[in-house]
Design an enzyme around this catalytic site. Structure first.
Site, mmCIF file in Angstrom:
data_model
loop_
_atom_site.group_PDB
_atom_site.id
_atom_site.type_symbol
_atom_site.label_atom_id
_atom_site.label_comp_id
_atom_site.label_asym_id
_atom_site.label_seq_id
_atom_site.Cartn_x
_atom_site.Cartn_y
_atom_site.Cartn_z
ATOM 1 N N ASP A 310 0.815 -1.206 0.000
ATOM 2 C CA ASP A 310 0.000 0.000 0.000
ATOM 3 C C ASP A 310 0.853 1.263 0.000
ATOM 4 O O ASP A 310 1.986 1.285 0.492
ATOM 5 C CB ASP A 310 -0.899 -0.010 1.251
ATOM 6 C CG ASP A 310 -1.752 1.222 1.358
ATOM 7 O OD1 ASP A 310 -2.607 1.407 0.489
ATOM 8 O OD2 ASP A 310 -1.556 2.011 2.304
ATOM 9 N N GLU A 353 0.633 -1.102 -5.255
ATOM 10 C CA GLU A 353 -0.518 -0.238 -5.451
ATOM 11 C C GLU A 353 -0.131 0.812 -6.495
ATOM 12 O O GLU A 353 0.931 0.755 -7.087
ATOM 13 C CB GLU A 353 -0.922 0.429 -4.117
ATOM 14 C CG GLU A 353 -2.325 1.011 -4.136
ATOM 15 C CD GLU A 353 -2.519 2.173 -3.164
ATOM 16 O OE1 GLU A 353 -3.670 2.553 -2.929
ATOM 17 O OE2 GLU A 353 -1.531 2.694 -2.652
#
Length: 625
Positions: A310, A353
């Site tokens: 992330d 991501e």
């Protein structure tokens, strides 16, 4: 001070401080073994450190002063002559300024159930990995670039609740989730972060415990049971892991020794105002060892099949700089991370991501890349949803948004996503993003998911969207499972299931995902009718699929489509199937080719193309008309 395997030798200390240690959890934190428990913590530049323990079963609380390591004054340890598994504890730290801090253990492998936030001494694991699970783990990613991958993204706490209204445990989740996603046709699961965190509404992204599976859903052995059951059922399992930033709650890593330690020492780069989190200082060797070890821990001890990482924007670009200046420090850290993980865990897949336009995120490190296997295709997602939310009469003006992704697609390896980020914070569920009445919304949801399935790239879909979730995702008790009482939602669930079966079984949908020869435009420019036509190819010519997508609210009779082979073509999939709520009978439509060049091909077929429909055509196997 610790004997045997976990002794912090001079070599190990150097590795820790230089950012080369990948198994720091074996040396730091709490370890209960036989008749003793050892606590070890890195806290430089403080006056004193103590462990405050509360023993389970009502024993008296204890305070245990720690001593500096004989070869390293920044590391504090204490050995207690009894086994204290399941005891809860914190570190009491007196700073150089005389302030008293109470901190949970950065390397704790268990924690209390929130809102309590003390660490827990983890006992020995009793889980035994089955041979079938280990065999699956060893081979699951072999040839993954050419294999289908359909990922079901979920948040454990809000997917489904137990009958008593409590969270499903990891063990209960195995019994509920695995059969469901297998029936729905998904190949992998990706769970939002389960590293320990204090606030439910952070979805797990504001982590305090980088080595502790959240106790909301059970113990570490319970989690291993879930991982094992996924493997035994042939289901891949990815963990969403957060290497760039951490929770600022004062009981955690923030200002751990009274000053900046884990967080970036530069004030302008330290704080993320949009999330209320702190960025790691990846220039500091001890912090790098901490993060390397966390990543290694989840793959080594829990045997996840890989990570989705992330917030890489905070590492690849200088934080809080709107001019998007590349962050060489963060890129260097990520290269070290991916290199070491791929060395130690060659079967694990690493997924990035969004990284905006940062180049070569999925390139090999030795070629100047960052070293991920895949990255999320945020550009395709934003363009596609932006187009689909536009009224049909205006879609012709932005037709290029549907084809633009193919101008850059082969620069990286992508996963086409409709993730949790697209169905929260007022953005609505996928079903309710579209214009029109409810029937038209369902038509367009089938079209959207059909386009997602046939477009190059692996696939990811957030929970609930597979059955047309009515509301956007929120911290409600669970998904709106009652919607299965309604025919339209049962039909969209059936559609998603059969769409994913089609995706997995048709080699043209995945075999050459990473090869330009796997895709050919027939007509990307038909903005007048809002239609796209293209070819997907596998390695064998007979796997070739002709795909036509009508994004308008108009139906077209005798629509011309170019085809490369002089053979009857049959419709092998349509989003307009009556079983899904459409108007067509179950497949079987056949059209003979005509010697009429079209779309750059020598032959053509003329098909009926209903509004809001994606259809797929292949040469008829027996060659008959």
């Amino acid at each position: 001070m610790v004997n045997g395997k976990t002794e912090l030798t001079d070599e190990k200390l150097a590795d820790f401080h230089n950012g080369h240690m990948m198994d720091a959890y074996l040396y730091f934190g709490s370890h209960a073994d036989r008749d003793e428990t050892v606590f070890t913590v890195w806290v430089p530049d403080v006056k004193r450190v103590s462990v405050l323990c509360s023993i389970v079963a009502g024993e008296t609380d204890g305070r245990y002063p720690m001593e500096p390591h004989p070869r390293d004054a920044s590391i504090w340890q204490v050995r207690i002559n009894r086994r204290m598994a399941d005891a809860v504890y914190v570190y009491e730290i007196e700073t150089l300024q005389g302030e008293i801090l109470t901190k949970s253990d950065p390397f704790a492998r268990a924690g209390e159930v929130r809102p309590a936030n003390r660490s827990v001494v983890a006992g020995s694991s009793k889980h035994e990995w089955s041979k079938s699970a280990l065999n699956y783990k060893a081979i699951q990613s072999k040839g993954h670039f050419e294999k289908p991958m359909a990922i079901y993204e979920l948040h454990i706490g809000t997917w489904k609740k137990a009958k008593d209204g409590k969270f499903l445990t990891y063990r209960e989740l195995a019994g509920e989730l695995i059969p469901y996603i297998k029936r729905q046709g998904f190949t992998h699961i990706e769970i939002l972060p389960i590293t320990e965190h204090p606030l439910d509404e952070s979805w797990g992204y504001q982590t305090t415990g980088y080595f502790a599976p959240t106790s909301r859903y059970g113990s570490a052995d319970d989690l291993k049971f879930f991982v094992s059951k996924c493997a035994e059922n042939g289901v891949g399992l990815f963990l969403d892991w957060v290497p760039g930033h951490f929770c600022q709650d004062i009981h955690g890593l923030a200002l751990f020794n009274g000053t900046v330690l884990y967080e970036d020492s530069r004030e302008e780069r330290r704080f993320n105002p949009e999330w209320g989190t702190l960025n790691f200082d990846v220039r500091r060797g001890e912090v790098v060892s901490f993060l390397l070890s966390s990543a290694h821990y989840w793959l080594e001890e829990f045997k996840f099949d890989g990570f989705r990482m992330d917030a890489l924007m905070k590492l690849l670009y200088v934080p809080n700089d709107e001019s998007r200046v590349p962050n060489e420090e963060g890129a260097s850290f990520l290269k070290r991370l991916t290199t070491r993980l791929r060395e130690r865990h060659p079967a694990a897949l690493l997924i990035a991501e969004d990284a905006w336009h940062y180049p070569k995120v999925t390139g090999e490190v030795e070629d100047g890349g960052i070293g991920f296997h895949y990255k999320w295709n945020f550009g395709w997602m934003h363009d596609t949803l932006g187009y689909m939310q536009t009224p049909p009469a205006e879609r012709g003006d932005i037709h290029h948004m549907l084809s633009f992704a193919l101008t850059y697609y082969y620069e990286e390896r992508y996963i086409s996503i409709f993730s949790h980020d697209q169905v929260v914070d007022g953005q609505k569920s996928l079903l309710h993003k579209f214009p029109g009445n409810l029937e038209e919304k369902f038509q367009q949801l089938r079209l959207l998911l059909g386009f997602w399935a046939v477009h190059p790239g692996k696939k990811l879909l957030f929970m609930g969207q597979e059955f047309g979730h009515g509301e956007e995702w929120a911290f409600q008790p669970e998904l709106d499972w009652y919607l299965f009482d309604y025919k339209a939602h049962r039909q969209i669930a059936l559609f998603t299931k059969e769409l994913l079966v089609f995706y997995r079984t048709e080699k043209a949908m995945h075999e050459l995902d990473d090869d330009r020869d796997g895709f050919l435009w027939l007509d990307p420019h038909n903005h007048e009718q809002s239609v796209l036509a293209f070819i997907r190819r596998g390695r064998n010519p007979e796997d070739e699929c002709i795909i036509v997508c009508n994004f308008s609210d108009r139906s077209y009779s005798k629509f011309e489509v170019g085809v490369p082979v002089d053979s009857p073509y049959e419709q092998v999939f349509t989003t307009n199937d009556s079983a899904y709520g459409g108007q067509e009978p179950r497949l079987g439509t056949v059209h003979n080719t005509r010697e009429k060049p079209w779309d750059g091909q020598d032959y053509s077929i003329a098909i009926d193309l209903p509004a809001y429909t994606m259809s797929v055509w292949k040469t008829k196997k027996d060659g008959s008309g």
